[in-house]
Motif scaffolding. Sequence first.
Motif, PDB file in Angstrom:
ATOM      1  N   ILE A  65       0.869  -1.186   0.000  1.00  0.00           N
ATOM      2  CA  ILE A  65       0.000   0.000   0.000  1.00  0.00           C
ATOM      3  C   ILE A  65       0.902   1.232   0.000  1.00  0.00           C
ATOM      4  O   ILE A  65       1.686   1.420   0.934  1.00  0.00           O
ATOM      5  CB  ILE A  65      -0.908   0.013   1.251  1.00  0.00           C
ATOM      6  CG1 ILE A  65      -1.758  -1.266   1.311  1.00  0.00           C
ATOM      7  CG2 ILE A  65      -1.799   1.263   1.252  1.00  0.00           C
ATOM      8  CD1 ILE A  65      -2.476  -1.471   2.635  1.00  0.00           C
ATOM      9  N   VAL A  66       0.816   2.021  -1.040  1.00  0.00           N
ATOM     10  CA  VAL A  66       1.616   3.249  -1.070  1.00  0.00           C
ATOM     11  C   VAL A  66       0.960   4.272  -0.143  1.00  0.00           C
ATOM     12  O   VAL A  66      -0.233   4.553  -0.248  1.00  0.00           O
ATOM     13  CB  VAL A  66       1.752   3.789  -2.511  1.00  0.00           C
ATOM     14  CG1 VAL A  66       2.298   5.215  -2.501  1.00  0.00           C
ATOM     15  CG2 VAL A  66       2.674   2.881  -3.313  1.00  0.00           C
ATOM     16  N   ASP A  67       1.751   4.778   0.788  1.00  0.00           N
ATOM     17  CA  ASP A  67       1.231   5.660   1.829  1.00  0.00           C
ATOM     18  C   ASP A  67       2.057   6.936   1.836  1.00  0.00           C
ATOM     19  O   ASP A  67       3.249   6.896   2.091  1.00  0.00           O
ATOM     20  CB  ASP A  67       1.345   4.932   3.180  1.00  0.00           C
ATOM     21  CG  ASP A  67       0.880   5.779   4.348  1.00  0.00           C
ATOM     22  OD1 ASP A  67       0.343   6.870   4.126  1.00  0.00           O
ATOM     23  OD2 ASP A  67       1.067   5.325   5.491  1.00  0.00           O
ATOM     24  N   ALA A  68       1.444   8.036   1.558  1.00  0.00           N
ATOM     25  CA  ALA A  68       2.063   9.360   1.663  1.00  0.00           C
ATOM     26  C   ALA A  68       2.761   9.804   0.381  1.00  0.00           C
ATOM     27  O   ALA A  68       3.423   9.020  -0.281  1.00  0.00           O
ATOM     28  CB  ALA A  68       3.068   9.434   2.804  1.00  0.00           C
ATOM     29  N   GLY A  69       2.582  11.083   0.067  1.00  0.00           N
ATOM     30  CA  GLY A  69       3.344  11.712  -1.002  1.00  0.00           C
ATOM     31  C   GLY A  69       2.598  11.924  -2.303  1.00  0.00           C
ATOM     32  O   GLY A  69       3.089  12.626  -3.189  1.00  0.00           O
ATOM     33  N   VAL A  70       1.418  11.308  -2.428  1.00  0.00           N
ATOM     34  CA  VAL A  70       0.642  11.515  -3.651  1.00  0.00           C
ATOM     35  C   VAL A  70       0.111  12.953  -3.669  1.00  0.00           C
ATOM     36  O   VAL A  70      -0.349  13.459  -2.658  1.00  0.00           O
ATOM     37  CB  VAL A  70      -0.524  10.494  -3.711  1.00  0.00           C
ATOM     38  CG1 VAL A  70      -1.558  10.892  -4.748  1.00  0.00           C
ATOM     39  CG2 VAL A  70       0.015   9.101  -3.998  1.00  0.00           C
ATOM     40  N   GLY A  71       0.185  13.611  -4.820  1.00  0.00           N
ATOM     41  CA  GLY A  71      -0.300  14.986  -4.903  1.00  0.00           C
ATOM     42  C   GLY A  71      -1.469  15.151  -5.853  1.00  0.00           C
ATOM     43  O   GLY A  71      -2.424  15.869  -5.571  1.00  0.00           O
ATOM     44  N   VAL A  72      -1.381  14.480  -6.990  1.00  0.00           N
ATOM     45  CA  VAL A  72      -2.407  14.618  -8.025  1.00  0.00           C
ATOM     46  C   VAL A  72      -2.826  13.227  -8.511  1.00  0.00           C
ATOM     47  O   VAL A  72      -2.133  12.233  -8.246  1.00  0.00           O
ATOM     48  CB  VAL A  72      -1.877  15.462  -9.215  1.00  0.00           C
ATOM     49  CG1 VAL A  72      -1.769  16.928  -8.818  1.00  0.00           C
ATOM     50  CG2 VAL A  72      -0.562  14.929  -9.725  1.00  0.00           C
ATOM     51  N   PRO A  73      -3.946  13.159  -9.216  1.00  0.00           N
ATOM     52  CA  PRO A  73      -4.429  11.843  -9.645  1.00  0.00           C
ATOM     53  C   PRO A  73      -3.406  11.041 -10.449  1.00  0.00           C
ATOM     54  O   PRO A  73      -3.320   9.815 -10.288  1.00  0.00           O
ATOM     55  CB  PRO A  73      -5.668  12.181 -10.479  1.00  0.00           C
ATOM     56  CG  PRO A  73      -6.172  13.462  -9.890  1.00  0.00           C
ATOM     57  CD  PRO A  73      -4.941  14.223  -9.493  1.00  0.00           C
ATOM     58  N   SER A  74      -2.618  11.717 -11.278  1.00  0.00           N
ATOM     59  CA  SER A  74      -1.633  10.950 -12.069  1.00  0.00           C
ATOM     60  C   SER A  74      -0.607  10.265 -11.161  1.00  0.00           C
ATOM     61  O   SER A  74      -0.116   9.180 -11.490  1.00  0.00           O
ATOM     62  CB  SER A  74      -0.941  11.848 -13.091  1.00  0.00           C
ATOM     63  OG  SER A  74      -0.395  12.988 -12.473  1.00  0.00           O
ATOM     64  N   ASP A  75      -0.290  10.877 -10.014  1.00  0.00           N
ATOM     65  CA  ASP A  75       0.624  10.212  -9.066  1.00  0.00           C
ATOM     66  C   ASP A  75       0.017   8.906  -8.567  1.00  0.00           C
ATOM     67  O   ASP A  75       0.707   7.884  -8.435  1.00  0.00           O
ATOM     68  CB  ASP A  75       0.883  11.099  -7.837  1.00  0.00           C
ATOM     69  CG  ASP A  75       1.554  12.418  -8.175  1.00  0.00           C
ATOM     70  OD1 ASP A  75       2.260  12.483  -9.195  1.00  0.00           O
ATOM     71  OD2 ASP A  75       1.357  13.379  -7.406  1.00  0.00           O
ATOM     72  N   ALA A  76      -1.283   8.961  -8.272  1.00  0.00           N
ATOM     73  CA  ALA A  76      -1.966   7.750  -7.789  1.00  0.00           C
ATOM     74  C   ALA A  76      -1.988   6.687  -8.885  1.00  0.00           C
ATOM     75  O   ALA A  76      -1.744   5.503  -8.624  1.00  0.00           O
ATOM     76  CB  ALA A  76      -3.388   8.101  -7.345  1.00  0.00           C
ATOM     77  N   ALA A  77      -2.260   7.132 -10.107  1.00  0.00           N
ATOM     78  CA  ALA A  77      -2.297   6.179 -11.214  1.00  0.00           C
ATOM     79  C   ALA A  77      -0.931   5.531 -11.420  1.00  0.00           C
ATOM     80  O   ALA A  77      -0.827   4.316 -11.622  1.00  0.00           O
ATOM     81  CB  ALA A  77      -2.758   6.889 -12.484  1.00  0.00           C
ATOM     82  N   ILE A  78       0.125   6.352 -11.327  1.00  0.00           N
ATOM     83  CA  ILE A  78       1.480   5.803 -11.509  1.00  0.00           C
ATOM     84  C   ILE A  78       1.789   4.756 -10.445  1.00  0.00           C
ATOM     85  O   ILE A  78       2.291   3.673 -10.738  1.00  0.00           O
ATOM     86  CB  ILE A  78       2.534   6.947 -11.489  1.00  0.00           C
ATOM     87  CG1 ILE A  78       2.443   7.741 -12.799  1.00  0.00           C
ATOM     88  CG2 ILE A  78       3.941   6.407 -11.286  1.00  0.00           C
ATOM     89  CD1 ILE A  78       3.227   9.041 -12.796  1.00  0.00           C
ATOM     90  N   ALA A  79       1.458   5.069  -9.197  1.00  0.00           N
ATOM     91  CA  ALA A  79       1.725   4.104  -8.114  1.00  0.00           C
ATOM     92  C   ALA A  79       0.978   2.796  -8.369  1.00  0.00           C
ATOM     93  O   ALA A  79       1.522   1.706  -8.173  1.00  0.00           O
ATOM     94  CB  ALA A  79       1.326   4.699  -6.768  1.00  0.00           C
ATOM     95  N   MET A  80      -0.251   2.897  -8.825  1.00  0.00           N
ATOM     96  CA  MET A  80      -1.032   1.686  -9.091  1.00  0.00           C
ATOM     97  C   MET A  80      -0.502   0.944 -10.312  1.00  0.00           C
ATOM     98  O   MET A  80      -0.452  -0.287 -10.336  1.00  0.00           O
ATOM     99  CB  MET A  80      -2.513   2.029  -9.276  1.00  0.00           C
ATOM    100  CG  MET A  80      -3.205   2.580  -8.035  1.00  0.00           C
ATOM    101  SD  MET A  80      -3.133   1.519  -6.568  1.00  0.00           S
ATOM    102  CE  MET A  80      -4.213   0.168  -7.042  1.00  0.00           C
ATOM    103  N   GLU A  81      -0.074   1.690 -11.331  1.00  0.00           N
ATOM    104  CA  GLU A  81       0.496   1.054 -12.530  1.00  0.00           C
ATOM    105  C   GLU A  81       1.773   0.296 -12.191  1.00  0.00           C
ATOM    106  O   GLU A  81       2.119  -0.681 -12.849  1.00  0.00           O
ATOM    107  CB  GLU A  81       0.822   2.117 -13.588  1.00  0.00           C
ATOM    108  CG  GLU A  81      -0.402   2.682 -14.293  1.00  0.00           C
ATOM    109  CD  GLU A  81      -0.077   3.955 -15.083  1.00  0.00           C
ATOM    110  OE1 GLU A  81       1.108   4.196 -15.382  1.00  0.00           O
ATOM    111  OE2 GLU A  81      -1.018   4.703 -15.376  1.00  0.00           O
ATOM    112  N   LEU A  82       2.478   0.778 -11.170  1.00  0.00           N
ATOM    113  CA  LEU A  82       3.711   0.106 -10.750  1.00  0.00           C
ATOM    114  C   LEU A  82       3.415  -1.160  -9.951  1.00  0.00           C
ATOM    115  O   LEU A  82       4.323  -1.902  -9.594  1.00  0.00           O
ATOM    116  CB  LEU A  82       4.572   1.061  -9.924  1.00  0.00           C
ATOM    117  CG  LEU A  82       5.227   2.197 -10.714  1.00  0.00           C
ATOM    118  CD1 LEU A  82       5.749   3.277  -9.791  1.00  0.00           C
ATOM    119  CD2 LEU A  82       6.355   1.643 -11.586  1.00  0.00           C
ATOM    120  N   GLY A  83       2.134  -1.368  -9.631  1.00  0.00           N
ATOM    121  CA  GLY A  83       1.757  -2.613  -8.967  1.00  0.00           C
ATOM    122  C   GLY A  83       1.365  -2.488  -7.515  1.00  0.00           C
ATOM    123  O   GLY A  83       1.176  -3.500  -6.833  1.00  0.00           O
ATOM    124  N   ALA A  84       1.224  -1.255  -7.024  1.00  0.00           N
ATOM    125  CA  ALA A  84       0.727  -1.113  -5.649  1.00  0.00           C
ATOM    126  C   ALA A  84      -0.666  -1.732  -5.571  1.00  0.00           C
ATOM    127  O   ALA A  84      -1.428  -1.686  -6.541  1.00  0.00           O
ATOM    128  CB  ALA A  84       0.673   0.354  -5.252  1.00  0.00           C
TER     129      ALA A  84
END
Lengths: 66, 256
Positions: free
Chosen positions: B182-201
């Motif tokens: 679970i990626v926790d902390a540091g996301v700022g915008v929706p694309s950051d969230a998408a990137i974290a999920m694309e990386l497999g979070a």
Amino acid sequence: MTIFINGESRELKDVSTLAALLDALDLPKQRVAIELNKQVIRKPDWETTEVSNNDKIEVVHFVGGG
Amino acid sequence: MSDKFTLAGKEFTSRLIIGTGKYRSLDEMKAAHTVSGAEMVTVAVNRVPLDRKTESFLDHLNPSMQILPNTAGCYDADHAVRTARLAREALDTEWIKLEVIGDPVTLLPDNEKTLEAAKVLVAEGFIVLPYFTDDLIMAKKLLDAGCPAVMPLAAPIGSGMGVQNPSNLRIMREQLPDATIIVDAGVGVPSDAAIAMELGADAILMNTAIAEAGNAAHMATAMKLAVQAGRLGYLSGRMPKRLYASASSPIAGAIR
């Protein structure tokens, strides 16, 4: 008797238990937890747990956070 | 497509976990929570004020949401353990987001103390979700200690910088294919969230990105969609990156 509660000292009279302490300070009893000298005291034991001079007490609840 | 998120035996539909801090108003928080679709929220443990009446903050949370108390503000293992025990007693929950901070400027985690606290809490029956620096070896140690998931940071808490080290997350995903990350902390915008999920979070926990947005409810919706998009993108399997072009239209048959 002096107790230290949430980092503040309080002079209290006629307070013998944790439950009485909450009443005396008009603190909430629902969804709070109490630590007496770094030991959590379970809610059913508040009525019977005695407070003594110089005890350190923490009463916590929940606030917004991330 | 059914893609449930299971954590410590509990099933969730949403892969977005949200915070409750920094909102301009409780109404704004509630509106954001509702549209986010999140099924788990984190709350902080704090001293009850002695000089004024307080209402219960928990009354402002949707009762269907799983409450995840956290140990924010703890700088050593002992404090974090005590805070977790108090949270368990007050809420009757074994779930705890473990945070042991190492420094007040960066709020970066103290991984060593986090591991120390995790071991104590796991032994006491807690479901420990540890926030830590995005380091594969520490992730392994936390999982070995009995944590059901690990929560690496994307960037410092409240920084909104996005995933600063995508390679670390990718390596963690590849080397720990069965772990819940679970990626926790540091996301700022929706694309950051998408990137974290694309990386497999497997999920993302965020607070400030929504709470400090100009329109928190709209941002909560955007984050919900970004998490879903990133997840689906990850499951779909991305195309390989190439240094040079690869024509999409047939070359043969083009007029000369």
